[in-house]
Design a protein around this motif. Structure first.
Motif, PDB file in Angstrom:
ATOM      1  N   MET A 225      -2.438  -6.139  11.787  1.00 27.72           N
ATOM      2  CA  MET A 225      -3.848  -6.357  11.447  1.00 27.72           C
ATOM      3  C   MET A 225      -3.965  -7.906  12.243  1.00 27.72           C
ATOM      4  N   PRO A 226      -4.146  -7.420  13.646  1.00 28.05           N
ATOM      5  CA  PRO A 226      -4.512  -8.887  14.169  1.00 28.05           C
ATOM      6  C   PRO A 226      -5.412  -9.443  14.058  1.00 28.05           C
ATOM      7  N   PRO A 227      -5.528 -10.950  13.959  1.00 26.06           N
ATOM      8  CA  PRO A 227      -4.531 -11.727  14.335  1.00 26.06           C
ATOM      9  C   PRO A 227      -3.571 -12.245  13.163  1.00 26.06           C
ATOM     10  N   THR A 228      -3.673 -11.490  11.858  1.00 22.63           N
ATOM     11  CA  THR A 228      -2.596 -11.853  10.963  1.00 22.63           C
ATOM     12  C   THR A 228      -1.240 -11.396  11.121  1.00 22.63           C
ATOM     13  N   PRO A 229      -0.526 -12.467  11.175  1.00 28.53           N
ATOM     14  CA  PRO A 229       0.988 -11.953  11.509  1.00 28.53           C
ATOM     15  C   PRO A 229       1.383 -10.862  10.624  1.00 28.53           C
ATOM     16  N   GLY A 230       2.347 -10.043  11.216  1.00 30.17           N
ATOM     17  CA  GLY A 230       3.155  -9.090  10.299  1.00 30.17           C
ATOM     18  C   GLY A 230       2.842  -7.789  11.008  1.00 30.17           C
ATOM     19  N   ALA A 231       3.700  -7.023  11.235  1.00 30.17           N
ATOM     20  CA  ALA A 231       3.508  -5.691  11.540  1.00 30.17           C
ATOM     21  C   ALA A 231       4.699  -4.905  10.728  1.00 30.17           C
ATOM     22  N   TYR A 232       4.073  -3.682  10.235  1.00 24.69           N
ATOM     23  CA  TYR A 232       4.450  -2.770   9.209  1.00 24.69           C
ATOM     24  C   TYR A 232       5.135  -1.404   9.792  1.00 24.69           C
ATOM     25  N   PHE A 233       6.381  -1.096   9.682  1.00 25.43           N
ATOM     26  CA  PHE A 233       6.903   0.173  10.142  1.00 25.43           C
ATOM     27  C   PHE A 233       7.371   1.090   9.262  1.00 25.43           C
ATOM     28  N   GLY A 234       6.834   2.279   9.069  1.00 23.94           N
ATOM     29  CA  GLY A 234       6.995   3.298   8.130  1.00 23.94           C
ATOM     30  C   GLY A 234       6.164   3.272   7.118  1.00 23.94           C
ATOM     31  N   ARG A 235       6.038   4.557   6.446  1.00 26.52           N
ATOM     32  CA  ARG A 235       4.982   5.101   5.742  1.00 26.52           C
ATOM     33  C   ARG A 235       5.153   4.246   4.293  1.00 26.52           C
ATOM     34  N   GLU A 236       6.190   3.869   3.769  1.00 27.89           N
ATOM     35  CA  GLU A 236       6.375   3.039   2.620  1.00 27.89           C
ATOM     36  C   GLU A 236       5.884   1.744   2.783  1.00 27.89           C
ATOM     37  N   ALA A 237       6.313   1.205   3.822  1.00 24.48           N
ATOM     38  CA  ALA A 237       5.941  -0.133   4.104  1.00 24.48           C
ATOM     39  C   ALA A 237       4.415  -0.477   4.453  1.00 24.48           C
ATOM     40  N   VAL A 238       3.718   0.583   5.243  1.00 27.86           N
ATOM     41  CA  VAL A 238       2.485   0.620   5.497  1.00 27.86           C
ATOM     42  C   VAL A 238       1.603   0.734   3.898  1.00 27.86           C
ATOM     43  N   LEU A 239       1.935   1.619   3.408  1.00 27.65           N
ATOM     44  CA  LEU A 239       1.222   1.793   1.823  1.00 27.65           C
ATOM     45  C   LEU A 239       1.559   0.489   1.043  1.00 27.65           C
ATOM     46  N   HIS A 240       2.660   0.041   1.075  1.00 27.66           N
ATOM     47  CA  HIS A 240       2.836  -1.287   0.222  1.00 27.66           C
ATOM     48  C   HIS A 240       2.071  -2.398   0.642  1.00 27.66           C
ATOM     49  N   SER A 241       1.779  -2.554   1.873  1.00 23.74           N
ATOM     50  CA  SER A 241       0.928  -3.744   2.496  1.00 23.74           C
ATOM     51  C   SER A 241      -0.468  -3.480   2.027  1.00 23.74           C
ATOM     52  N   LEU A 243      -1.476  -1.657  -0.746  1.00 24.08           N
ATOM     53  CA  LEU A 243      -1.458  -2.213  -2.187  1.00 24.08           C
ATOM     54  C   LEU A 243      -1.518  -3.459  -2.333  1.00 24.08           C
ATOM     55  N   ALA A 244      -0.745  -4.151  -1.813  1.00 26.26           N
ATOM     56  CA  ALA A 244      -0.475  -5.568  -1.965  1.00 26.26           C
ATOM     57  C   ALA A 244      -1.719  -6.392  -1.637  1.00 26.26           C
ATOM     58  N   ASP A 245      -2.782  -5.986  -0.726  1.00 22.81           N
ATOM     59  CA  ASP A 245      -4.066  -6.421  -0.341  1.00 22.81           C
ATOM     60  C   ASP A 245      -5.038  -5.988  -1.426  1.00 22.81           C
ATOM     61  N   GLY A 246      -4.637  -5.255  -2.672  1.00 20.70           N
ATOM     62  CA  GLY A 246      -5.526  -5.007  -3.451  1.00 20.70           C
ATOM     63  C   GLY A 246      -6.592  -3.815  -2.895  1.00 20.70           C
ATOM     64  N   TYR A 247      -6.317  -3.015  -2.203  1.00 21.34           N
ATOM     65  CA  TYR A 247      -6.953  -2.006  -1.372  1.00 21.34           C
ATOM     66  C   TYR A 247      -6.952  -0.897  -2.724  1.00 21.34           C
ATOM     67  N   GLU A 248      -6.122  -0.417  -3.354  1.00 21.24           N
ATOM     68  CA  GLU A 248      -6.395   0.791  -4.416  1.00 21.24           C
ATOM     69  C   GLU A 248      -7.269   0.161  -5.388  1.00 21.24           C
ATOM     70  N   GLY A 249      -8.288   1.313  -5.731  1.00 18.58           N
ATOM     71  CA  GLY A 249      -9.301   1.126  -6.726  1.00 18.58           C
ATOM     72  C   GLY A 249     -10.601   0.197  -6.258  1.00 18.58           C
ATOM     73  N   MET A 250     -10.399  -0.139  -5.070  1.00 18.50           N
ATOM     74  CA  MET A 250     -11.623  -0.770  -4.438  1.00 18.50           C
ATOM     75  C   MET A 250     -12.953   0.006  -4.270  1.00 18.50           C
ATOM     76  N   THR A 251     -13.947  -0.437  -4.544  1.00 15.33           N
ATOM     77  CA  THR A 251     -15.174   0.446  -4.615  1.00 15.33           C
ATOM     78  C   THR A 251     -16.341  -0.119  -3.901  1.00 15.33           C
ATOM     79  N   GLY A 252     -17.379   0.471  -3.571  1.00 12.17           N
ATOM     80  CA  GLY A 252     -18.534   0.159  -2.580  1.00 12.17           C
ATOM     81  C   GLY A 252     -18.268  -0.085  -1.343  1.00 12.17           C
ATOM     82  N   LEU A 253     -17.503   1.086  -0.669  1.00  8.71           N
ATOM     83  CA  LEU A 253     -17.300   1.108   0.521  1.00  8.71           C
ATOM     84  C   LEU A 253     -18.168   2.140   1.327  1.00  8.71           C
ATOM     85  N   ARG A 254     -18.548   1.902   2.446  1.00  6.44           N
ATOM     86  CA  ARG A 254     -19.096   2.868   3.458  1.00  6.44           C
ATOM     87  C   ARG A 254     -18.503   2.671   4.750  1.00  6.44           C
ATOM     88  N   ALA A 255     -18.468   3.813   5.440  1.00  3.27           N
ATOM     89  CA  ALA A 255     -17.950   3.772   6.690  1.00  3.27           C
ATOM     90  C   ALA A 255     -18.746   4.636   7.865  1.00  3.27           C
TER      91      ALA A 255
END
Length: 319
Positions: A225-241, A243-255
């Motif tokens: 997520m440039p410019p935020t430091p950190g790169a995640y490698f592998g499915r578990e690491a990506v999903l963990h990132s 969840l750690a950002d509070g994405y699960e259960g988030m509402t009110g999104l459109r795309a």
């Protein structure tokens, strides 16, 4: 083009090459904004030195020489060291609508068109940023623009042997940062399967459906997520990132679907009751291989205006 003709209409001649010079600088620098600044610097240097153009090369080649040196000067000042660890904090997306402004001609040939698409994808840009500046310039001039080694050597004030050696090192560096097979790092032409996967990914993202998203990710998926430091490698690491950002259960999104760097992308908007509208949140840029998502770049909302995305979305009655 002769020198006299150049002096008679310098600005008009230079502007004809603005977009391709911008893309060239973008490949060198990985940053849309830095590329903008460098093209301006290129035109300024060219104007100041316009009387030195003797017509021994094309005007286009002369501008590319100036632009390449301007990029090398900027890299020496701002980023004396190349990227490391698979992440590029200064990486910015390039809108497809601007890539469509590139001149036609040779790009209509299938092999050339494929090369142009591959060398603008984010996976390629990230790998290039891991090269030292001069080998990076050699690689782009030789393998992307197709310049002869002697012309590259003249531009860099070096020998042909040194250029060839730098090209070998650069190619080895690219192999170290790209999957071994070409089809593993380019999504290629978008087909019905790709469009369906992007649609399902979009729906699952808006619904924050973690199980559905997990099923679409390849085991070796990468995310940053440039410019935020950190790169995640592998499915578990990506999903963990996520969840750690509070994405699960988030509402009110459109795309809103879009495209950058010749890759599918999805821009997300989040409902803000105080504003009575959905406001820009983030954008995911996807790389898809074999029916799975292999890479996700997440960019902040500050990129939306440049990409031609709406500043907000109106309420749809479900809030």
């Amino acid at each position: 083009m002769g020198a006299d003709t150049l002096l008679d209409g310098f600005s008009g001649h230079a502007e004809q090459h603005r977009r391709e010079l911008h893309v060239h600088c973008y490949r060198m620098l990985g940053s849309f904004e830095d590329a903008e600044d460098t093209v301006q610097e290129t035109f300024l240097r060219a104007w100041r030195g316009r009387e030195t153009f003797e017509g021994r090369s094309t005007f286009r080649a002369w501008l590319y020489r100036i632009a390449t040196n301007a990029c090398l000067d900027l890299l020496a000042k701002r980023r004396p060291e190349p990227a490391t660890g698979g992440e590029v904090p200064w990486l910015q997306p390039y809108p497809d609508r601007l890539l469509d402004e590139l001149p036609a001609g040779a790009a209509d040939e299938p092999e050339t068109a494929t090369l142009g698409r591959e060398t603008i994808e984010l996976a390629y840009l990230v790998a290039v940023q891991h090269l030292a500046p001069r080998p990076r310039a050699v690689l782009i001039l030789r393998d992307v623009l197709g310049w002869p080694a002697k012309d590259v050597a003249e531009l860099l004030g070096d020998t042909v042997n040194s250029v060839n050696s730098a090209l070998q090192r650069a190619r080895a560096g690219m192999r170290a940062h790209l999957p071994a097979e070409r089809q593993d790092w380019t999504g290629g032409d978008e087909d019905a399967g790709t469009r369906d996967l992007v649609r399902r990914f979009t729906d699952a993202s808006v619904a924050t459906d973690i199980p559905a998203l997990t099923a679409m990710l390849r085991a070796d998926v990468r995310s940053s997520m440039p410019p935020t430091p950190g790169a995640y490698f592998g499915r578990e690491a990506v999903l963990h990132s996520w969840l750690a950002d509070g994405y699960e259960g988030m509402t009110g999104l459109r795309a809103v679907p879009t495209a950058v760097n010749r890759q599918p992308a999805v821009a997300y908007y989040h409902w803000r009751k105080s504003e009575g509208a959905y406001l820009p949140l983030t954008m995911d840029v996807l790389r898809i291989t074999g029916g799975r998502i292999t890479e996700i770049y997440i960019f902040d909302a500050d990129q939306f205006p440049r990409l031609g995305l709406p500043a907000g979305l109106p309420a749809d009655g479900t809030e």
